[in-house]
Design a protein around this motif. Structure first.
Motif, mmCIF file in Angstrom:
data_model
loop_
_atom_site.group_PDB
_atom_site.id
_atom_site.type_symbol
_atom_site.label_atom_id
_atom_site.label_comp_id
_atom_site.label_asym_id
_atom_site.label_seq_id
_atom_site.Cartn_x
_atom_site.Cartn_y
_atom_site.Cartn_z
ATOM 1 N N ILE A 163 0.879 -1.165 0.000
ATOM 2 C CA ILE A 163 0.000 0.000 0.000
ATOM 3 C C ILE A 163 0.916 1.213 0.000
ATOM 4 O O ILE A 163 1.764 1.352 0.889
ATOM 5 N N GLU A 189 -2.193 9.388 -5.335
ATOM 6 C CA GLU A 189 -3.263 8.433 -5.033
ATOM 7 C C GLU A 189 -2.741 7.305 -4.146
ATOM 8 O O GLU A 189 -1.595 6.877 -4.295
ATOM 9 N N ILE A 190 -3.590 6.813 -3.258
ATOM 10 C CA ILE A 190 -3.260 5.611 -2.497
ATOM 11 C C ILE A 190 -3.416 4.423 -3.440
ATOM 12 O O ILE A 190 -4.452 4.268 -4.093
ATOM 13 N N TYR A 217 -2.871 0.174 -4.154
ATOM 14 C CA TYR A 217 -2.783 -1.173 -3.576
ATOM 15 C C TYR A 217 -2.269 -2.101 -4.673
ATOM 16 O O TYR A 217 -2.776 -2.075 -5.795
ATOM 17 N N SER A 270 1.632 5.491 -1.770
ATOM 18 C CA SER A 270 1.137 6.662 -2.475
ATOM 19 C C SER A 270 1.896 6.778 -3.790
ATOM 20 O O SER A 270 3.126 6.760 -3.816
#
Length: 106
Positions: free
Chosen positions: A43, A49-50, A52, A45
């Motif tokens: 996870i 944006e974050i 996954y 940045s």
């Protein structure tokens, strides 16, 4: 005390990329050994944006004098725009293992 051995971490897009990178590093005698840790969840940045992602961790065992060549090879072979490359100084360990690394890496 710090030895002249290094452990280099990188995270790959998948097991195939990690395996190809590991094989190249070992064939070129830039790494004595590489361990592939499959299917880790990351996870992070990226571009605001974050994100996954399921990735594969590669642990590379080498000597300090080969470290820059390992880093350049990772950058050349890696599919990521900004690959993770972290270097850890090895401070102590099994002398017999270090002797084996010296033998393999020259």
């Amino acid at each position: 005390m710090t030895t002249h051995y290094r452990l280099i971490f990188t995270t790959c897009a998948n097991k195939e990329e990690a395996r190809a990178m590991a094989e190249q590093l070992v064939q070129l005698k830039l790494a004595a050994c590489a361990n592939i840790l499959p299917e880790i969840e990351s996870i992070f940045s990226w571009q605001g944006e974050i994100t996954y992602a399921n990735e594969t961790k590669l642990l590379i065992k080498t000597k300090s004098e080969k470290m820059n060549q390992v880093i350049q090879t990772i950058k050349k072979l890696h599919s990521y725009e900004v690959p993770e490359i972290q270097v850890v100084d090895v401070t102590t360990g099994n002398l017999a293992y270090f002797n084996w690394m010296d033998e393999v890496l020259g």
